[in-house]
Design a protein around this motif. Sequence first.
Motif, short mmCIF file in Angstrom:
data_model
loop_
_atom_site.label_atom_id
_atom_site.label_comp_id
_atom_site.label_asym_id
_atom_site.label_seq_id
_atom_site.Cartn_x
_atom_site.Cartn_y
_atom_site.Cartn_z
N SER A 86 6.44 74.27 -23.66
CA SER A 86 6.34 75.16 -22.61
C SER A 86 6.75 74.77 -21.28
O SER A 86 7.16 75.11 -20.27
CB SER A 86 5.28 76.17 -22.52
N ASP B 229 10.69 80.95 -25.31
CA ASP B 229 9.50 80.13 -25.75
C ASP B 229 8.79 80.78 -26.56
O ASP B 229 7.93 81.83 -26.10
CB ASP B 229 8.73 79.84 -24.30
N GLU B 230 8.96 80.38 -27.92
CA GLU B 230 7.96 81.32 -28.92
C GLU B 230 8.10 82.78 -28.81
O GLU B 230 7.22 83.79 -28.67
CB GLU B 230 6.56 81.01 -28.73
#
Lengths: 250, 476
Positions: A45, A170-171
Amino acid sequence: MAEKLLEVSGLHASVEDKEILSGLDLNVSAGETHVIMGPNGAGKSTLGNVILGNPEYIINAGKILFEGADITREKTDARARRGIFMSFQSPEEVPGVTLEDFLRVSKTAVTGKPLKVFAFKKQLKKTMAALNMDESYAQRYLNVGFSGGEKKKAEILQMLTLQPKLAILDETDSGLDVDAVRIVSEGIRQYKNESNALLIITHNAKILEGLKVDYVHILTDGKIVHTGGPELIDEISRDGFHRWEESAAQ
Amino acid sequence: MSNTLQKNKIEEVDHSLYDFKDAVHPSFETNAGLTPEIVEQISREKGDPDWMRAFRLKSLEIYNQLSVPEWGPPIDGLDMNNIVAYVRPDTPMRGKWSEVPSDIKNTFERLGIPEAERKSLAGVGAQYDSEVVYHNVREEVAAQGVVYTDMESALKGKYADMVREHFMKLVPPTDHKFAALHGAVWSGGSFVYVPAGVKVEIPLQSYFRLNAPGAGQFEHTLIIVDKGAYLHFIEGCSAPKYNVANLHAGCVELFVEEGARLRYSTIENWSKNMYNLNTKRALVKKGGAIEWVSGSFGSHTSYLYPMSVLQGEGARMEFTGITFAGRGQQLDTGAKVVHAAPHTSSHIVTKSISKDGGECTYRSAVTIAKNAVGCKSSVSCESLMLDSKSRSDTIPAMDIRNDDADVGHEAKIGRISDDAVFYLMSRGISEEDARAMIVSGFAEPISKELPVEYAVEMNNLIKLEMDDKSAPVCKA
Ligand SMILES: Nc1ncnc2c1ncn2[C@@H]1O[C@H](COP(=O)(O)OP(=O)(O)OP(=O)(O)O)[C@@H](O)[C@H]1O
Ligand SMILES: [Mg+2]
């Protein structure tokens, strides 16, 4: 040869005097799909935040180029207007600003052109339907009271609306139920074309189904320690990151 | 890079819109100080009935006996001896827009009055300095029997007795020094009477502003909504900047009769040298409701706490307010409610924003009388501080005299989150616009209570305040 979009070289970044990224290199060209995998706390991240210029993270060394321009010191909004986007791991809530108003302002900012309101509304409705989002969410305040999965869908809605050149996810899959993962993957497939690129951070292979993955990078301890093809995904799902963490330690 | 940093034009605010002034046309100006002779002179000029002249003189006496309040932000910058209390433009009442002199007209045009009127607002009573220069009530409203006129005419017309019966009965001159001053020198303002059972569908609006340097403004608003009737009244204020300390001591009295409902909205945007010491009060009878929507912008110092007296069983009040204090401003605002009858309810929501060292104080008072059983009161105040220099205080007072009351109070103080700014910027929005967006979002519960053109104006004011890097004008 495909046009180079993102070139990250020798990147060192820290937060609160703690170094998180320590000499990271990454190149992404138009048309490509990259996947970044790595253990919790590895700095994935952080990489996304640094590419977007989050002022909380200090760059100590290295360079970030986008389409050949040095953006290492550029402000976040300028980077976004160049066509960089990130779907956040935990999107912020902004009370009092409706999703639709926000998208309208942001679309206008990114394109630098006055918005054709009617066409915009129509497209928004269509995109929301494709993501199986209730139309009424356009009038809700941005992410306020959205469930984890709804927030992720709203991020993909933003990506599809803004049509960036490079989308960092991101995820995006975490917090999504099985059906939602399928719907979101479909949205991502629709977005993807030969002139844009994806950088997908994930712990889960599911979101990658149906996507042609070009590279898989293993990020541990603030660096990319290995790059391979899509076959790595299964290997990691099976064996975890031990191999890379050890090799990083050696 | 320069082109990517360009500001989004759609979002830009025309500063000149709110900051202009005309040449002054005083047909009559009093001497700077305040004496019985001046008060008599004002009264004579206005052709007051005898009782009003006596009332003014009595008020002046009270004014001289009372001292300046010391419990709030300082008002030392005020020097009553330097304030020209009364300035009347040399324009008689106008009924038609085309007859209003062009510079005055210009001012109003830039404030958007005729335009707003076109947008189906019921009537316009715009106050230019101390006298109403333009007044127009739409025929259909008048046909419903609604009276909407300036206070001077009301005092002499068909409703003279009604005015006399209500004038400063809710806010007596003994209330405080500036109420007494108001009683002595009041001038201009609106009178509205809505007969029983009449529902006025479109809002009535009146736009006040100060124009002459050093002029105080003491307009009086008296609204009576008779049994079962409904009215939405909107007052908006904006004033150009001057270098002399200015005083505004207006007075608003609202009478809500049985089963009636009154919505009273104001957006005040005073020049940054204004001392705004305004008094507003509502009396609500059985089953009636008062709804206040209040936006306080500008001024050097404000004292403003609209009070609702819930006198009849089941009466309700709602207060929604926002205050924005920038550099050099001290805004002391809030709401008061007296639950004087059983089963009355009050609901207060306030927001304050402070920036560049501005100070907001939220002051509230909730009183529930001994006999007023089964009352409900909820108070929520939220403050947003845009930097560490600014201040925000909350002073809630509660006086609950029976144990059958449902009372709640919540206060929150916050700052703009860096993460939220980053998030918005990551979508191409400039830092300035991102911050403005978050602040507008914070204010949204208030702006959504306003008619759309006022909500837009309020958002523009917020943007204007967010951008305002200039020093305050007050040099007095
Ligand atoms: N703003 C911050 N303040 C303090 N520490 C931070 C901050 N951001 C990141 N870190 C630290 O940096 C390290 C890397 O965090 P990062 O969020 O980049 O990890 P990640 O690889 O995305 O992990 P995950 O898979 O759990 O999402 C962690 O140890 C984290 O605690
Ligand atoms: Mg992470």
